[in-house]
Enzyme design. Structure first.
Site, PDB file in Angstrom:
ATOM      1  N   ASP A 220       0.825  -1.217   0.000  1.00  0.00           N
ATOM      2  CA  ASP A 220       0.000   0.000   0.000  1.00  0.00           C
ATOM      3  C   ASP A 220       0.858   1.266   0.000  1.00  0.00           C
ATOM      4  O   ASP A 220       1.989   1.264   0.498  1.00  0.00           O
ATOM      5  CB  ASP A 220      -0.914  -0.025   1.231  1.00  0.00           C
TER       6      ASP A 220
ATOM      7  N   ARG B  71       0.317   7.748  -2.609  1.00  0.00           N
ATOM      8  CA  ARG B  71       0.858   8.796  -1.729  1.00  0.00           C
ATOM      9  C   ARG B  71       2.341   9.025  -1.984  1.00  0.00           C
ATOM     10  O   ARG B  71       2.828  10.147  -1.907  1.00  0.00           O
ATOM     11  CB  ARG B  71       0.599   8.424  -0.259  1.00  0.00           C
TER      12      ARG B  71
ATOM     13  N   HIS C 258       2.867   3.397  -8.826  1.00  0.00           N
ATOM     14  CA  HIS C 258       2.675   1.969  -9.114  1.00  0.00           C
ATOM     15  C   HIS C 258       3.906   1.422  -9.831  1.00  0.00           C
ATOM     16  O   HIS C 258       4.369   0.323  -9.554  1.00  0.00           O
ATOM     17  CB  HIS C 258       1.429   1.747  -9.966  1.00  0.00           C
TER      18      HIS C 258
ATOM     19  N   LEU D 220      10.537 -20.779  -4.853  1.00  0.00           N
ATOM     20  CA  LEU D 220       9.598 -19.853  -4.191  1.00  0.00           C
ATOM     21  C   LEU D 220       8.344 -19.786  -5.045  1.00  0.00           C
ATOM     22  O   LEU D 220       8.430 -19.738  -6.270  1.00  0.00           O
ATOM     23  CB  LEU D 220      10.241 -18.455  -4.093  1.00  0.00           C
TER      24      LEU D 220
ATOM     25  N   SER E  43      -8.254  -4.603   4.795  1.00  0.00           N
ATOM     26  CA  SER E  43      -8.830  -4.320   3.473  1.00  0.00           C
ATOM     27  C   SER E  43      -9.222  -5.564   2.667  1.00  0.00           C
ATOM     28  O   SER E  43      -8.869  -5.701   1.489  1.00  0.00           O
ATOM     29  CB  SER E  43      -7.867  -3.448   2.658  1.00  0.00           C
TER      30      SER E  43
HETATM   31  C1  IPE Z   1      -5.409  -2.633  -0.410  1.00  0.00           C
HETATM   32  O1  IPE Z   1      -5.093  -1.320  -0.566  1.00  0.00           O
HETATM   33  C2  IPE Z   1      -5.418  -3.316  -1.761  1.00  0.00           C
HETATM   34  C3  IPE Z   1      -4.117  -3.517  -2.364  1.00  0.00           C
HETATM   35  C4  IPE Z   1      -2.964  -3.251  -1.815  1.00  0.00           C
HETATM   36  C5  IPE Z   1      -4.157  -4.094  -3.680  1.00  0.00           C
HETATM   37  P1  IPE Z   1      -6.197  -0.205  -0.748  1.00  0.00           P
HETATM   38  O2  IPE Z   1      -5.477   1.087  -0.875  1.00  0.00           O
HETATM   39  O3  IPE Z   1      -7.117  -0.569  -1.860  1.00  0.00           O
HETATM   40  O4  IPE Z   1      -7.004  -0.300   0.609  1.00  0.00           O
HETATM   41  P2  IPE Z   1      -7.786   0.804   1.426  1.00  0.00           P
HETATM   42  O5  IPE Z   1      -8.735   1.464   0.467  1.00  0.00           O
HETATM   43  O6  IPE Z   1      -6.754   1.769   1.932  1.00  0.00           O
HETATM   44  O7  IPE Z   1      -8.459   0.071   2.538  1.00  0.00           O
HETATM   45  C1  IPE Z   2      -1.366   0.297  -3.510  1.00  0.00           C
HETATM   46  O1  IPE Z   2      -1.198   1.668  -3.523  1.00  0.00           O
HETATM   47  C2  IPE Z   2      -1.580  -0.298  -4.881  1.00  0.00           C
HETATM   48  C3  IPE Z   2      -2.974  -0.695  -5.168  1.00  0.00           C
HETATM   49  C4  IPE Z   2      -3.960  -0.649  -4.327  1.00  0.00           C
HETATM   50  C5  IPE Z   2      -3.253  -1.176  -6.502  1.00  0.00           C
HETATM   51  P1  IPE Z   2      -2.435   2.650  -3.567  1.00  0.00           P
HETATM   52  O2  IPE Z   2      -2.818   2.869  -4.998  1.00  0.00           O
HETATM   53  O3  IPE Z   2      -3.530   2.167  -2.695  1.00  0.00           O
HETATM   54  O4  IPE Z   2      -1.801   3.979  -2.992  1.00  0.00           O
HETATM   55  P2  IPE Z   2      -2.395   4.880  -1.841  1.00  0.00           P
HETATM   56  O5  IPE Z   2      -2.730   3.974  -0.709  1.00  0.00           O
HETATM   57  O6  IPE Z   2      -3.588   5.570  -2.400  1.00  0.00           O
HETATM   58  O7  IPE Z   2      -1.284   5.816  -1.491  1.00  0.00           O
HETATM   59 MG    MG Z   3      -4.027   2.382  -0.749  1.00  0.00          MG
END
Ligand code: IPE
Ligand code: IPE
Ligand code: MG
Length: 236
Positions: A16, A20, A33, A127, A192
């Protein structure tokens, strides 16, 4: 760090904070990403070094379909690139690729590339890298319950015989041991909709760094933290 007896056998990661990370740098979310792909590479290396058998990465949740189409498209394009560019490396590293989730919801081309990479790496042994794609744990549990109910109504199974093992065998993760260690980056204290059944007794490590900043050293540190924990499984 070398392989030890208290190393986790299965590490699951909620990757996650990509958005940001990018925002802090004034970049578009997709740049975050993209940067996150390097963290994946480093974590694969670190798992291999530690002798971890399974690493499951939460790459795209069922709920992530609600994001703007442009972001979804960018994520799918990145996944395709990862599958194409990394297949060779995975072969070299003896890494087997697997996937859990509603893969049929992925764009056709993405799915084809995913299946090709899974097929190509299917004989690898050191792995198993499991990608959770279009994955949602509640759906997974509901579908397992539905499948068991259907079999019970058809007289194929005795409802009285449904137990934890039979239930787990109907999940996407059938045959994969439960995660020993669950890591979430970006400091959020939530799961999540990830592997709700499977993380019943996982040790949880929350790391404040955003995913693109998560490096090998961070994974080693999380594994070390895991090795200091005392797992009780409800006992003493
Ligand atoms: C969880 O992250 C899903 C993935 C890392 C793929 P999100 O960014 O979607 O989760 P929330 O919205 O913060 O709970
Ligand atoms: C995790 O990063 C990747 C996915 C959920 C696909 P985010 O896209 O959720 O990035 P933040 O949490 O908004 O910073
Ligand atoms: Mg996120």
């Amino acid at each position: 760090m070398t392989e030890g007896k208290s190393m986790p056998r299965h590490i699951a990661i909620i990757m996650d904070g990509n958005g940001r990370w990018a925002k802090e740098r004034g970049l578009p979310r997709r740049a975050g990403h993209r940067a996150g792909a390097e963290s994946v590479r480093e974590c694969v290396e670190a798992c291999k070094e530690m002798g971890v058998e399974y690493m499951t990465l939460y790459a795209f949740s069922s709920e992530n379909w609600s994001r703007p189409l442009a972001e979804i498209t960018a994520l799918m394009a990145l996944l395709e690139r990862f599958l194409e560019e990394k297949a060779e490396e995975l072969m070299r590293q003896d890494v087997k690729l697997a996937a859990i989730g509603h893969l049929e919801r992925l764009p056709k081309r993405t799915r084809a590339k995913l299946e090709k990479a899974i097929q190509r790496t299917s004989g690898n042994k050191s792995l198993t890298l499991v990608l959770a794609l279009s994955y949602g744990s509640r759906e997974e549990i509901v579908e397992a319950a539905r499948a068991l109910a259907t079999d019970a109504v058809a007289g194929k199974i005795d409802p009285a015989k449904i137990d934890n093992a039979m239930f787990a065998s109907r999940l996407f993760t059938a045959g994969i041991p439960d995660p020993d260690l669950l890591i979430r980056t970006s400091g959020e204290l939530r799961v999540s909709n990830f592997l709700l059944w499977q993380i019943s007794y996982s040790e949880i490590v929350i790391v404040k760094k955003f995913w693109p900043d998560f490096r090998q050293a961070d994974l080693f540190e999380a594994a070390q933290e895991y090795s200091r924990r005392h797992r009780r499984f409800g006992g003493l």
